[in-house]
Design an enzyme around this catalytic site. Structure first.
Site, PDB file in Angstrom:
ATOM      1  CG  ASP A 113      60.339  28.687  23.022  1.00  0.00           C
ATOM      2  OD1 ASP A 113      60.390  28.049  21.963  1.00  0.00           O
ATOM      3  OD2 ASP A 113      60.891  28.320  24.080  1.00  0.00           O
TER       4      ASP A 113
ATOM      5  CG  HIS B 162      61.435  24.693  21.862  1.00  0.00           C
ATOM      6  ND1 HIS B 162      61.598  25.783  22.689  1.00  0.00           N
ATOM      7  CD2 HIS B 162      62.349  23.774  22.267  1.00  0.00           C
ATOM      8  CE1 HIS B 162      62.579  25.528  23.557  1.00  0.00           C
ATOM      9  NE2 HIS B 162      63.052  24.313  23.325  1.00  0.00           N
TER      10      HIS B 162
ATOM     11  CG  ASN C  69      69.353  20.710  26.725  1.00  0.00           C
ATOM     12  OD1 ASN C  69      69.126  20.889  27.919  1.00  0.00           O
ATOM     13  ND2 ASN C  69      68.501  21.027  25.779  1.00  0.00           N
TER      14      ASN C  69
ATOM     15  CB  SER D 146      63.826  23.608  26.434  1.00  0.00           C
ATOM     16  OG  SER D 146      64.828  24.295  25.755  1.00  0.00           O
TER      17      SER D 146
END
Lengths: 444, 82
Positions: free
Chosen positions: A191, A223, A321, A393
């Protein structure tokens, strides 16, 4: 946030019932007893119970009179005899329960007397959809059936609005009921890096590497820190509810996305290979890129994932998404659309697919494999604090954490075994498999 | 941009036979690939190449897959949906 559609009265909150409910060994009882009589001699049995256990007065019900049965059963002053069945649901005061059981054992006209259990049929679980994937094979396995029963209760009770001790996500996946911690299992989160100074994560990072040119592994985005928190945040966070699934897992951090949130396939492959080389049993990738309907999965990722699986590494990735439900449902992103990578969709607190969550539009790996909490998920934030975020996520690291729990519980399991355990342990939902795969993630 | 007639290089990712990784990667270099990253243990690599060379690379013995490299972009950190 609203609870599920279930009527909570069925869960023991009977203010007019002095008995309340009884919890024991994970099973919830109503306080009533179900008594089965010898056919043709119900009166002897009832008389025995009346005299020995002072059971509540008996109302008789025949098949055609079913309309008011529910009401009768709710009354604490009434026992209900189903004459055609030769069975009764008996109300008895708590102090008389032992007498009832003793009397039932002694009375030859009583075949059985058992505490009535709570059984829930909720809109979430009924009608039972044909379960997908591995579930049917486990129907004869008592442990798995019991597990599903517990999950059914959890699902029927609806998601928790109380996040004082546990996030709603950990409660929904039953991580709050698991004694497993992921101890000694390595999980790689690929990430934006990690806040290495976050008080909840200090000392938990086993190894880290940045594959972003010119950027250290320190998370300048947030994130990655959020995802790592969900995977493996501690049992006792500095503040607020527990939010991490595998609280003792060893964390590997591969930074492949920049602080601005961008990264290339090449950086991601490098991060994945690093994770495999460091012995990661699970790789969590809350990242992806859109694909078109009908587009094939990227075969290079698939090759890598196959080879990782052979080396004992399971890879999970976010479904993406891009949807706007209703009505628009976009296909699972890449690389989650690879057959050998598990695609994770997002659920709201009501355990319905989040409006943004992508679906299994494309075949050949483009399916959603499993669903996990992905709305209003609280986890760690850079700077030592916390934040709530939504997205597939956020759902993905829940799955990675559960895989670590499974790996801890089954130290000799292959990656394929772990995947199978994960899928068979999921709780089937009534939503289409297109949206939720095998169902709601469940901690072992 | 380049003034030459050569098309601009594009990013690609490849999977090759891991048992002869070095040999295959060398053949790819000779065919025009500039390698930017390699993962010998898992048999993957990334690089850039003139777009018109891609069909040639795909025919090299030991190349198992070739995909166009893409850049992934997360939403801005303040976006509620991640």
């Amino acid at each position: 946030m609203a609870n599920g559609p279930m009527d909570r009265r069925a869960f023991g909150e009977h203010p007019d019932r002095p008995n309340g409910t009884v919890m024991g060994q994970g099973t919830e009882y109503t306080g009533r007893y179900v008594v089965l009589f010898e056919p043709g001699d119900q009166e002897s049995g009832l008389n025995a119970l009346r005299s020995s256990a002072d059971i509540a007065s008996v109302e008789r019900v025949r098949g055609t009179e079913a309309a008011n049965v529910a009401e009768l059963l709710e009354r604490p002053d009434v026992s209900v005899l189903f004459e055609e069945l030769g069975a009764a649901v008996v109300e008895v005061r708590p102090e008389q329960r032992h007498a009832l059981v003793t009397s039932a054992e002694a009375e030859s006209s009583i075949i059985a007397a058992e505490p009535e259990r709570m059984v829930y049929a909720s809109p979430i679980t009924a009608p039972q959809q044909a379960p997908t994937e591995f579930f049917p094979a486990y129907r004869s396995d008592e442990e798995v059936v019991a597990h599903h029963t517990m999950a059914e209760i959890a699902a029927a009770q609806g998601p928790a609005s109380d996040e004082e001790h546990w996030t709603w996500g950990l409660q929904a996946i039953r991580a709050n009921l698991s004694s497993l911690t992921g101890r000694d299992v390595k999980i790689a989160v690929i990430d934006t890096g990690v806040d290495t100074d976050h008080p909840d994560l200090v000392g938990r990072i086993e190894a880290s590497a940045s594959f972003v040119p010119g950027e250290a592994v320190e998370d300048g985005n947030g994130h990655g820190t959020h995802c790592i928190g969900t995977v493996a945040g501690p049992a006792n966070p500095r503040q607020g509810p527990r939010y991490g699934v595998a609280c003792d897992a060893r964390i590997l951090v591969a930074k492949v996305l920049s602080n601005a949130g961008s990264g290339t396939d090449g950086q991601i492959l490098a991060g994945m290979a690093w994770a495999v080389a460091h012995g990661a049993q699970v790789i969590s990738m809350s990242l992806g890129a859109r694909v078109r309907p009908g587009e094939l999965f990227p075969q290079t990722y698939e090759k890598l994932a196959q080879r990782a699986l052979e080396r004992g590494t399971v890879i999970v990735a976010a479904a993406g998404n891009d949807s706007h439900r209703p009505p628009e449902i976009r296909p699972v992103s890449r690389p989650a659309n690879c057959p050998s990578i598990l695609a994770v969709s997002a659920l709201d607190k009501a355990l319905t697919p989040s409006f943004f969550s992508n679906g299994g539009i494309n075949g050949q790996g483009g399916e959603v494999n499993i669903a996990a909490p992905g709305r209003d998920v609280r986890s760690a934030a850079p700077g030592g604090g916390y934040q709530s975020l939504s997205g597939t996520s956020m759902a993905t690291p829940h799955v990675a954490g559960v895989l670590a729990l499974l790996a801890q519980a089954n130290p000799h399991a292959s990656a394929a075994d772990l995947k199978e355990s994960l899928m068979s342990g999921a709780f089937p939902l009534t939503q289409p498999a297109r949206d939720v795969g095998s169902g709601l993630l469940q901690a072992p | 941009m380049s003034e030459s007639a050569q098309p601009a290089p594009v990013g690609i990712i490849l999977a090759v036979d891991p048992d002869r990784f070095a040999e295959v990667v060398e053949a790819l270099r000779r065919a025009g690939l500039t390698v930017t990253g390699e993962q010998p243990a898992l048999g993957t690599l990334s690089g850039s190449v003139a777009e018109d060379r891609i069909p040639t690379l795909e025919t090299i013995d030991g190349v198992e897959s070739l995909d166009r490299e893409r850049t992934l972009q997360l939403p801005p950190p303040d976006s509620p949906i991640q």
